[in-house]
Write an enzyme that holds these catalytic residues in place. Sequence first.
Site, PDB file in Angstrom:
ATOM      1  N   ARG A 269      12.053  -3.471   2.806  1.00 52.23           N
ATOM      2  CA  ARG A 269      11.641  -2.417   1.859  1.00 52.23           C
ATOM      3  C   ARG A 269      12.907  -1.907   1.195  1.00 52.23           C
ATOM      4  O   ARG A 269      13.809  -1.400   1.871  1.00 52.23           O
ATOM      5  CB  ARG A 269      10.922  -1.284   2.586  1.00 52.23           C
ATOM      6  CG  ARG A 269      10.742  -0.055   1.720  1.00 52.23           C
ATOM      7  CD  ARG A 269       9.795   0.959   2.323  1.00 52.23           C
ATOM      8  NE  ARG A 269       8.437   0.488   2.303  1.00 52.23           N
ATOM      9  CZ  ARG A 269       7.359   1.278   2.453  1.00 52.23           C
ATOM     10  NH1 ARG A 269       7.515   2.579   2.634  1.00 52.23           N
ATOM     11  NH2 ARG A 269       6.147   0.779   2.423  1.00 52.23           N
TER      12      ARG A 269
ATOM     13  N   CYS B  78      -3.010   4.559  -1.148  1.00 55.28           N
ATOM     14  CA  CYS B  78      -2.143   3.812  -0.229  1.00 55.28           C
ATOM     15  C   CYS B  78      -1.513   4.711   0.835  1.00 55.28           C
ATOM     16  O   CYS B  78      -1.094   4.227   1.874  1.00 55.28           O
ATOM     17  CB  CYS B  78      -1.068   3.084  -1.019  1.00 55.28           C
ATOM     18  SG  CYS B  78      -0.130   4.182  -2.104  1.00 55.28           S
TER      19      CYS B  78
ATOM     20  N   ARG C 244      -4.026  -2.431   6.859  1.00 52.98           N
ATOM     21  CA  ARG C 244      -2.645  -2.922   6.709  1.00 52.98           C
ATOM     22  C   ARG C 244      -2.281  -3.812   7.907  1.00 52.98           C
ATOM     23  O   ARG C 244      -1.676  -4.866   7.742  1.00 52.98           O
ATOM     24  CB  ARG C 244      -1.661  -1.731   6.647  1.00 52.98           C
ATOM     25  CG  ARG C 244      -1.767  -0.849   5.416  1.00 52.98           C
ATOM     26  CD  ARG C 244      -1.353  -1.566   4.154  1.00 52.98           C
ATOM     27  NE  ARG C 244      -0.055  -2.177   4.237  1.00 52.98           N
ATOM     28  CZ  ARG C 244       1.112  -1.550   3.999  1.00 52.98           C
ATOM     29  NH1 ARG C 244       1.105  -0.278   3.630  1.00 52.98           N
ATOM     30  NH2 ARG C 244       2.264  -2.192   4.081  1.00 52.98           N
TER      31      ARG C 244
ATOM     32  N   GLN D 125       0.444  -4.089   0.667  1.00 54.24           N
ATOM     33  CA  GLN D 125      -0.524  -3.019   0.441  1.00 54.24           C
ATOM     34  C   GLN D 125      -1.755  -3.581  -0.279  1.00 54.24           C
ATOM     35  O   GLN D 125      -2.899  -3.289   0.090  1.00 54.24           O
ATOM     36  CB  GLN D 125       0.126  -1.913  -0.405  1.00 54.24           C
ATOM     37  CG  GLN D 125      -0.798  -0.764  -0.739  1.00 54.24           C
ATOM     38  CD  GLN D 125      -1.181   0.056   0.474  1.00 54.24           C
ATOM     39  OE1 GLN D 125      -0.316   0.512   1.207  1.00 54.24           O
ATOM     40  NE2 GLN D 125      -2.469   0.246   0.705  1.00 54.24           N
TER      41      GLN D 125
ATOM     42  N   ASP E  34      -2.131   6.804  -6.230  1.00 52.13           N
ATOM     43  CA  ASP E  34      -0.856   6.726  -5.494  1.00 52.13           C
ATOM     44  C   ASP E  34      -0.079   7.988  -5.870  1.00 52.13           C
ATOM     45  O   ASP E  34      -0.424   8.663  -6.859  1.00 52.13           O
ATOM     46  CB  ASP E  34      -0.122   5.438  -5.946  1.00 52.13           C
ATOM     47  CG  ASP E  34       1.234   5.231  -5.291  1.00 52.13           C
ATOM     48  OD1 ASP E  34       1.535   5.905  -4.291  1.00 52.13           O
ATOM     49  OD2 ASP E  34       2.003   4.376  -5.793  1.00 52.13           O
TER      50      ASP E  34
ATOM     51  N   HIS F 116       4.222  -4.002  -4.273  1.00 49.67           N
ATOM     52  CA  HIS F 116       3.881  -3.695  -2.876  1.00 49.67           C
ATOM     53  C   HIS F 116       2.742  -4.640  -2.470  1.00 49.67           C
ATOM     54  O   HIS F 116       1.594  -4.227  -2.272  1.00 49.67           O
ATOM     55  CB  HIS F 116       3.453  -2.227  -2.773  1.00 49.67           C
ATOM     56  CG  HIS F 116       3.461  -1.679  -1.384  1.00 49.67           C
ATOM     57  ND1 HIS F 116       3.867  -2.395  -0.272  1.00 49.67           N
ATOM     58  CD2 HIS F 116       3.113  -0.434  -0.898  1.00 49.67           C
ATOM     59  CE1 HIS F 116       3.764  -1.642   0.801  1.00 49.67           C
ATOM     60  NE2 HIS F 116       3.313  -0.457   0.456  1.00 49.67           N
TER      61      HIS F 116
END
Length: 308
Positions: free
Chosen positions: A106, A267, A295, A136, A227, A133
């Site tokens: 990340r 998310c 996830r 996700q 988000d 992402h």
Amino acid sequence: MLKPIKLAKRNFLSSLDISTTELIYILDLAKKLKNKVTNIEYKNKVLGLIFDKSSTRTRVSFQVAMSRIGGTTIDLNPTTSQIGRGEPIKDTARVLSSYCDLIAIRTFNHSDLEEYAKWSTKPVINALTDLEHPCQALADFLTIKEEFQDFRKVVLTFIGDGNNVANSLILCGALLGVEVRIACPKGFLPNPFVIKRAREIYKNDNLLKIIHDPQIAVNGANVLYTDVWSSMGEEKQKEQKDKEFDGFTIDTDLVSRATQDAIVLHCLPAYRDKEITDKVIESKNSRIFEQAENRMHVQQALLSCLLS
Ligand code: CP
Ligand code: NVA
């Protein structure tokens, strides 16, 4: 025991690093793992985790997913490793990939992730960059599939900033034939290359729409998604972005303009009464915590395929 599709030596830097067939396979495998109708073991495999930004879900879901397949993780804290002291990515990547079987990263710049992938001898996974992402998006589309089964009948409206989460939703949506609408203020469009690639995949311009009025964008939508307005690294822009995104909150009024069976996704982490109200998060339409759980299942499936 179901044999995972082989993705060995492949990187997962973008939603486009897998084909539609591979994507559907991963979602199906994730569902089987979730329902405990299959079990996959990769004993003693090690996933290295490099997080230059904070994380709760991604970090822990990778850790638990690895432990469920019989492997383990090593969490490399950039501040206590040499990464934070400026060791070049090409050195770190070669060394870590000689110890680990996979590396999830990340970071901020997508080009840094690509640099890791260039020098790593093992698969590299995007655990979020400023551009995408993709892990996700796997969980998001598993959650959508659990609700609606047929992707081609789904309209997904994302309301918010057209950055990493939106970009991966667009690309994954294009692979699955889902109609995706992005409702964002004028200065916060998704990445132009992402839009171009998605349109090439869709072969139908009507399946991807960029709209600046959330009330129009949710009309007929089955999935409402949002988000945070200010992503990690944008802390200094928070006050300005709160103003720019005024009117883009998912509240009960906006949800009532979507289809009756519409679900709401986020998310996480969420900022209540900014991009979404507490009432919507806690409402019967919300699948936000199922989405977060997913996830772990999709990453378990992804790891199994990358190790095969
Ligand atoms: N959604 C997500 O990636 O959450 P974390 O930042 O907690 O990992
Ligand atoms: N867009 C957000 C996603 C967090 C999971 C960020 O980059 O901070």
